[in-house]
Write a protein that holds these residues in place. Structure first.
Motif, PDB file in Angstrom:
ATOM      1  N   GLN A   1       0.877  -1.167   0.000  1.00 44.29           N
ATOM      2  CA  GLN A   1       0.000   0.000   0.000  1.00 44.29           C
ATOM      3  C   GLN A   1       0.917   1.221   0.000  1.00 44.29           C
ATOM      4  OE1 GLN A   1      -2.414  -0.073   3.575  1.00 44.29           O
ATOM      5  NE2 GLN A   1      -0.778  -0.992   4.769  1.00 44.29           N
TER       6      GLN A   1
ATOM      7  N   ARG B   1       1.008   3.733   1.753  1.00 39.53           N
ATOM      8  CA  ARG B   1       1.417   4.144   3.100  1.00 39.53           C
ATOM      9  C   ARG B   1       2.732   3.499   3.525  1.00 39.53           C
ATOM     10  NH1 ARG B   1      -3.327   3.124   5.868  1.00 39.53           N
ATOM     11  NH2 ARG B   1      -4.024   5.264   5.627  1.00 39.53           N
TER      12      ARG B   1
ATOM     13  N   THR C   1      -7.384   7.925   1.069  1.00 39.48           N
ATOM     14  CA  THR C   1      -6.543   7.016   1.854  1.00 39.48           C
ATOM     15  C   THR C   1      -5.328   6.542   1.064  1.00 39.48           C
ATOM     16  OG1 THR C   1      -6.498   4.989   3.175  1.00 39.48           O
ATOM     17  CG2 THR C   1      -7.809   4.920   1.162  1.00 39.48           C
ATOM     18  N   ASN C   2      -4.248   6.305   1.795  1.00 44.62           N
ATOM     19  CA  ASN C   2      -3.047   5.697   1.205  1.00 44.62           C
ATOM     20  C   ASN C   2      -2.925   4.232   1.611  1.00 44.62           C
ATOM     21  OD1 ASN C   2      -2.020   7.939  -0.156  1.00 44.62           O
ATOM     22  ND2 ASN C   2      -1.201   8.776   1.754  1.00 44.62           N
ATOM     23  N   GLY C   3      -3.988   3.726   2.208  1.00 48.72           N
ATOM     24  CA  GLY C   3      -3.933   2.363   2.726  1.00 48.72           C
ATOM     25  C   GLY C   3      -5.041   1.500   2.169  1.00 48.72           C
TER      26      GLY C   3
ATOM     27  N   ALA D   1      -5.877  -2.583  -1.408  1.00 53.90           N
ATOM     28  CA  ALA D   1      -5.232  -1.387  -0.858  1.00 53.90           C
ATOM     29  C   ALA D   1      -4.737  -0.487  -1.980  1.00 53.90           C
ATOM     30  CB  ALA D   1      -4.066  -1.798   0.041  1.00 53.90           C
ATOM     31  N   MET D   2      -4.551   0.791  -1.633  1.00 57.40           N
ATOM     32  CA  MET D   2      -4.123   1.763  -2.637  1.00 57.40           C
ATOM     33  C   MET D   2      -2.656   1.572  -3.004  1.00 57.40           C
ATOM     34  SD  MET D   2      -6.734   3.477  -3.445  1.00 57.40           S
ATOM     35  CE  MET D   2      -5.840   4.596  -4.524  1.00 57.40           C
ATOM     36  N   GLY D   3      -2.421   1.425  -4.301  1.00 63.30           N
ATOM     37  CA  GLY D   3      -1.064   1.378  -4.826  1.00 63.30           C
ATOM     38  C   GLY D   3      -0.859   2.531  -5.776  1.00 63.30           C
ATOM     39  N   PRO D   4       0.360   2.740  -6.241  1.00 66.52           N
ATOM     40  CA  PRO D   4       0.626   3.873  -7.147  1.00 66.52           C
ATOM     41  C   PRO D   4      -0.069   3.734  -8.495  1.00 66.52           C
ATOM     42  CG  PRO D   4       2.600   2.527  -6.822  1.00 66.52           C
ATOM     43  CD  PRO D   4       1.571   1.999  -5.887  1.00 66.52           C
TER      44      PRO D   4
ATOM     45  N   ILE E   1      -4.219  -2.749  -5.008  1.00 67.86           N
ATOM     46  CA  ILE E   1      -3.388  -3.946  -4.840  1.00 67.86           C
ATOM     47  C   ILE E   1      -4.213  -4.971  -4.063  1.00 67.86           C
ATOM     48  CG2 ILE E   1      -1.297  -4.897  -3.795  1.00 67.86           C
ATOM     49  CD1 ILE E   1      -0.031  -2.103  -4.107  1.00 67.86           C
TER      50      ILE E   1
ATOM     51  N   VAL F   1      -2.530   2.304  12.118  1.00 73.63           N
ATOM     52  CA  VAL F   1      -3.478   3.247  11.516  1.00 73.63           C
ATOM     53  C   VAL F   1      -4.891   2.747  11.782  1.00 73.63           C
ATOM     54  CG1 VAL F   1      -3.477   2.152   9.235  1.00 73.63           C
ATOM     55  CG2 VAL F   1      -4.002   4.587   9.437  1.00 73.63           C
ATOM     56  N   ARG F   2      -5.788   3.686  11.932  1.00 74.85           N
ATOM     57  CA  ARG F   2      -7.177   3.359  12.275  1.00 74.85           C
ATOM     58  C   ARG F   2      -8.054   4.104  11.285  1.00 74.85           C
ATOM     59  NH1 ARG F   2     -10.235   6.115  15.981  1.00 74.85           N
ATOM     60  NH2 ARG F   2     -11.844   4.969  17.101  1.00 74.85           N
ATOM     61  N   GLU F   3      -8.893   3.361  10.553  1.00 71.94           N
ATOM     62  CA  GLU F   3      -9.730   3.994   9.535  1.00 71.94           C
ATOM     63  C   GLU F   3     -11.158   3.469   9.629  1.00 71.94           C
ATOM     64  OE1 GLU F   3      -7.237   5.379   5.841  1.00 71.94           O
ATOM     65  OE2 GLU F   3      -6.820   3.257   6.167  1.00 71.94           O
TER      66      GLU F   3
END
Lengths: 142, 138
Positions: free
Chosen positions: A9, A11, B36-38, B57-60, B64, B127-129
């Motif tokens: 990710q 992050r 989000t970046n996660g 999850a966030m990828g570039p 992912i 991290v908490r989302e």
């Protein structure tokens, strides 16, 4: 030479994670003795967090029928908490407790001066009890 | 019956050995933060034994897929048979994620405890989302 970092990710690639101070931000806000905001709690009455060098310890007093029950974490790990609410940065502690018949996997963080613990309790005995999750709040006594 | 805090104790008359009601969990859970970046999306499905959880999850270059993990479910008390939370682990070799979720007022509050196992010197992080269940009613 550049290093290629594995990630799952975006992050994971946060440059702040390579800052050596990232797991010491706000540590002083966590150290001390914390009292449950609920005077009638049937859970943890108080928590004490200590630091020796890079090591942390977490102990607690569980509400018992004949006085407090001692809790002592078997493992405590500091984690960088870079995205706390309202831009607060600090650390979170992951603390695991093992009583044999039950284990508690917890995390503790401070949000605006309040210590919050979330406990994921799993029973290993044959009592038929459900594993359960609880959350409690504490104010600093010192 | 052993206990470490009074709330662990359950009288024999209130022990309920019925299966845990997990009906509130299956579905697609979307991160409330579009930046989000996660973890962006979680898919919880009924599996042969219990529930499985898949993470995107966030990828570039887009999402992912982390694959699927089996989850352990938790009630809100030792006598509860309704799911109030879950946990699961993903091991990627270079890093591991321990996910702990709580359902609160219909929201999934997801804590991720990320541990790096490589030599990159990255700090482990937390991290908490917040995630909402897609219901497609409105």
């Amino acid at each position: 030479m550049t290093q290629t970092l594995d990630f799952k990710q975006i992050r994971d690639l946060d440059q702040a994670l390579i800052d050596l101070d990232v797991t010491s931000i706000g540590v002083d806000r966590m150290i001390g003795r914390w009292i449950n905001t609920d005077a009638q709690t049937r859970g943890l009455q108080e928590i004490t967090i200590k630091q020796t060098g890079a090591q942390f310890s977490v102990s607690a007093a569980g509400a018992g029928t004949n006085g407090p029950i001692e809790w002592a974490a078997q493992s405590v790990r500091p984690l960088a908490n870079l995205e706390e609410e309202a831009g607060q940065r600090g650390i979170t502690l992951a603390a695991d407790f093992d009583f044999g018949f039950m284990k508690a996997e917890t995390y503790l963080r401070v949000n605006k001066g309040v210590l919050v613990i979330v406990l994921f309790n799993s029973f290993r005995d044959e009592s038929g009890r459900s594993d359960y999750v609880t959350r409690e709040f504490f104010y600093c006594a010192e | 019956m052993e206990f470490a805090q009074i709330c662990d104790f359950v009288g024999p008359e209130t022990i309920n050995r019925a299966p845990m009601d997990v009906s509130g969990l299956p579905g697609v859970w979307i991160n409330s933060n579009p930046e989000t970046n996660g973890i962006a999306r979680i898919v919880i499905s009924e599996a042969d034994e219990g529930l499985s959880l898949q993470v995107y999850a966030m990828g570039p270059d887009g999402l992912i897929d982390w694959g699927v993990a089996t989850i352990q479910v938790y009630g809100s008390s030792p006598s509860s048979r309704t799911t109030a939370g879950f946990s699961c682990r993903f091991n990627f070799g270079f890093a591991e994620s321990f996910l702990q979720g709580m359902i609160m007022k219909g929201l999934l509050v997801l804590a991720e405890l990320r541990t790096f196992k490589d030599q990159s010197n990255r700090a482990d992080y937390f991290v908490r989302e917040y995630f909402a269940l897609e219901h497609q009613r409105y």
